[in-house]
Design a protein around this motif. Structure first.
Motif, PDB file in Angstrom:
ATOM      1  N   UNK A   1       0.936  -1.216  -0.017  1.00 30.90           N
ATOM      2  CA  UNK A   1      -0.144   0.036  -0.187  1.00 30.90           C
ATOM      3  C   UNK A   1       1.025   1.267  -0.071  1.00 30.90           C
ATOM      4  N   UNK A   2       0.333   2.316  -0.386  1.00 30.00           N
ATOM      5  CA  UNK A   2       1.167   3.510  -0.638  1.00 30.00           C
ATOM      6  C   UNK A   2       0.510   4.612   0.462  1.00 30.00           C
ATOM      7  N   UNK A   3       1.266   5.573   0.957  1.00 28.84           N
ATOM      8  CA  UNK A   3       0.810   6.601   2.053  1.00 28.84           C
ATOM      9  C   UNK A   3      -0.193   7.345   1.067  1.00 28.84           C
ATOM     10  N   UNK A   4      -1.170   8.266   1.849  1.00 26.10           N
ATOM     11  CA  UNK A   4      -2.019   9.011   0.984  1.00 26.10           C
ATOM     12  C   UNK A   4      -1.119  10.192   0.456  1.00 26.10           C
ATOM     13  N   UNK A   5      -0.010  10.531   0.953  1.00 28.02           N
ATOM     14  CA  UNK A   5       0.918  11.638   0.429  1.00 28.02           C
ATOM     15  C   UNK A   5       2.175  10.949  -0.468  1.00 28.02           C
ATOM     16  N   UNK A   6       2.457  11.556  -1.655  1.00 26.96           N
ATOM     17  CA  UNK A   6       3.720  10.972  -2.183  1.00 26.96           C
ATOM     18  C   UNK A   6       4.472  12.215  -2.727  1.00 26.96           C
ATOM     19  N   UNK A   7       5.812  11.966  -2.875  1.00 24.93           N
ATOM     20  CA  UNK A   7       6.652  12.842  -3.133  1.00 24.93           C
ATOM     21  C   UNK A   7       6.942  12.589  -4.985  1.00 24.93           C
ATOM     22  N   UNK A   8       7.340  13.671  -5.490  1.00 23.69           N
ATOM     23  CA  UNK A   8       7.736  13.326  -6.949  1.00 23.69           C
ATOM     24  C   UNK A   8       8.964  14.322  -7.466  1.00 23.69           C
ATOM     25  N   UNK A   9       9.763  13.577  -8.174  1.00 22.52           N
ATOM     26  CA  UNK A   9      10.723  14.566  -9.011  1.00 22.52           C
ATOM     27  C   UNK A   9      11.006  14.033 -10.234  1.00 22.52           C
ATOM     28  N   UNK A  10      11.869  14.798 -11.198  1.00 20.47           N
ATOM     29  CA  UNK A  10      12.136  14.117 -12.466  1.00 20.47           C
ATOM     30  C   UNK A  10      13.658  14.286 -12.583  1.00 20.47           C
ATOM     31  N   UNK A  11      13.972  13.228 -13.759  1.00 18.92           N
ATOM     32  CA  UNK A  11      15.464  13.422 -14.264  1.00 18.92           C
ATOM     33  C   UNK A  11      15.228  13.544 -15.949  1.00 18.92           C
ATOM     34  N   UNK A  12      15.944  14.494 -16.490  1.00 23.79           N
ATOM     35  CA  UNK A  12      15.655  14.489 -17.802  1.00 23.79           C
ATOM     36  C   UNK A  12      16.965  13.777 -18.489  1.00 23.79           C
ATOM     37  N   UNK A  13      17.091  12.949 -19.726  1.00 25.61           N
ATOM     38  CA  UNK A  13      17.876  12.350 -20.381  1.00 25.61           C
ATOM     39  C   UNK A  13      18.007  12.397 -21.867  1.00 25.61           C
TER      40      UNK A  13
END
Length: 360
Positions: free
Chosen positions: A2-14
Motif C-alpha cells: 500500500x502507499x501512503x496518502x501523500x507522495x513525493x515526485x521529482x524528475x530526471x531529464x536524459x
C-alpha cells in the motif's frame, strides 16, 4: 504494497542519442529528450516508482518549449493529492489531475505511481510479460533512409528471424520503395512474413488510392496513416475503397470523441501509442470501442527509453494481443537505460535475472 496518502515526485531529464539518423516523413531525428518521473513515499523513501514522460517532436500535443515547467507544475499538484491504493482509483485520479493535452505526462505519472504501488520493481500492471516471462511477438522496424541503408536493415531483420516487418515509406522515391518491398517478398512468402508499411501521412489525397493499389500487389498486412491526419471525410473514402487494410495512427492523437472518429472513418485497424493518446485508461477505451466495431488494433512504442517501453509492453500484454506489436525500439539508442528487456527472434522478452540500471 500500500502507499501512503501523500507522495513525493521529482524528475530526471536524459537526452538519448540515436545509433543512426532516424528518418521519418517528418524529418530526421538524431537525439530524443525523455523525462523520468520518480515517485516515493516519505515514510519509505527506499521504494521508488519510475515512469517516463516522453513528448515526441512533431506529434505530441505536449511537445512544448515550456514542457519542463508544465511537468514540474503537474508533479507539484500530484504531491498535494491524497492517493488511493487501488489501480482503478489511481488511474481515475490521474485522469482528473492531468489534462488530455499533456498525454505523455499523464502516462508517465500513471506508470510511476503504479510501479510504486506494486513495490518499485518495474511491475506496472498484472500481465504475463512481467509475471510469467511470456514474450510478445513484435515487428522489425525498417527506418527511412537511402536505398542501401534500408536494404541493410531488411537483410538484418531477416537474419534475426523476424516474421513481421514494418517498413517506413514516403521519404524516398516511391518506385524505389516498391523495389525494396519486392525484395522482401522475393525472399519470404506472405505465409511466412507479415509485412506492414507506414506512410506517416506522406501521401497526398489525390495520389493515395493509386499508391495503395500498387502496394496491394505485395500482399501487405496493412498501411499506417496513408494521408495526413484530420481529413476524416477523405480518410473514410480511402478506407471504403482501399485494396489493402488501413491502420489509423496519428489520427488518434488529441481526439476526445473516440466513438465519433471510429464511426465516421471506419478504419480496418487502429494503432495505440500510450504516450501520445493519453496513457493507460485512454488506450483501454480506444481498444474497447474498436473491438465493439470489429476494428483490429495493435500497440506501439513511440521512441521512449526502456522505462517507457517496459510500461507499454506490460500494458499490451495485459490486453492479450493476437498479432505482433510494435515494441522493438529499445536498441535505437547509444545511451538507453540498461534493462531486462531483450529482443530475440522477432519477440521481446523480460529477463528478470538481468538488473535494471538505476536512472541517473
Amino acid at each position: 504494497m500500500t502507499i501512503s496518502s501523500k507522495l513525493k515526485f521529482s524528475y530526471l531529464k536524459r537526452t538519448l542519442d540515436f545509433r543512426f539518423d532516424a528518418g521519418t516523413s517528418r524529418g530526421v531525428l538524431k537525439t530524443r529528450d525523455v523525462y523520468w518521473i520518480k515517485c516515493w513515499s516519505e515514510f519509505n523513501p527506499s521504494v521508488i516508482g519510475w515512469g517516463e514522460a516522453a513528448p515526441l517532436v512533431g506529434l505530441s500535443p505536449d511537445f512544448l518549449e515550456d514542457f519542463e515547467q508544465k511537468l514540474q507544475e503537474q508533479l507539484v499538484a500530484a504531491e498535494n493529492q491524497s492517493w488511493p491504493t487501488t489501480e482503478d482509483e489511481l488511474l481515475l485520479l490521474i485522469k482528473e489531475l492531468v489534462p488530455m493535452d499533456l498525454p505523455s505526462i499523464r502516462f508517465g505519472l500513471e506508470t510511476a505511481v503504479l510501479d510504486l504501488l506494486n513495490g518499485g520493481q518495474k511491475r506496472i500492471l498484472p500481465n504475463n510479460f512481467f509475471d510469467q516471462g511470456l514474450s510478445i511477438p513484435i515487428n522489425g522496424l525498417i527506418w527511412m533512409g537511402d536505398r542501401d541503408f534500408m536494404l541493410r536493415q531488411i537483410d538484418q531483420k531477416l537474419e534475426e528471424g523476424f516474421n513481421c516487418i514494418k517498413m517506413k515509406i514516403g521519404a524516398i522515391d516511391f518506385d524505389q520503395e516498391l523495389e525494396l518491398i519486392r525484395y522482401i517478398r522475393e525472399r519470404v512468402s506472405p505465409e511466412k512474413m507479415v509485412l506492414r508499411v507506414d506512410a506517416n501521412g506522406a501521401f497526398s489525397v489525390e495520389e493515395a488510392l493509386c499508391k495503395l493499389e500498387r502496394l496491394s500487389a505485395y500482399a501487405l498486412h496493412s498501411i499506417e496513416q496513408p494521408i495526413k491526419a484530420g481529413q476524416w471525410k477523405q480518410m473514410r473514402a480511402l478506407c471504403q475503397s482501399t485494396p489493402l487494410p488501413i491502420a489509423l495512427d496519428e489520427e488518434l492523437i488529441g481526439v476526445n470523441d473516440k466513438a465519433e472518429l471510429l464511426d465516421e472513418i471506419r478504419p480496418q485497424h487502429i494503432i495505440l501509442k500510450p504516450t501520445l493518446v493519453g496513457g493507460i485508461l485512454e488506450t483501454r477505451e480506444w481498444i474497447h470501442l474498436a473491438e465493439e466495431r470489429g476494428i483490429g488494433w495493435w500497440m506501439t512504442s513511440a521512441l521512449e527509453s526502456n522505462i517507457g517501453l517496459n510500461a507499454i509492453c506490460q500494458l499490451a500484454s495485459s490486453l492479450k494481443p493476437s498479432i505482433p506489436q510494435g515494441l522493438g525500439t529499445g536498441k535505437l539508442y547509444h545511451n538507453n537505460i540498461d534493462s531486462p528487456l531483450q529482443v530475440h527472434s522477432g519477440q521481446i522478452h523480460y529477463h528478470a535475472t538481468i538488473p535494471w540500471e538505476t536512472p541517473a
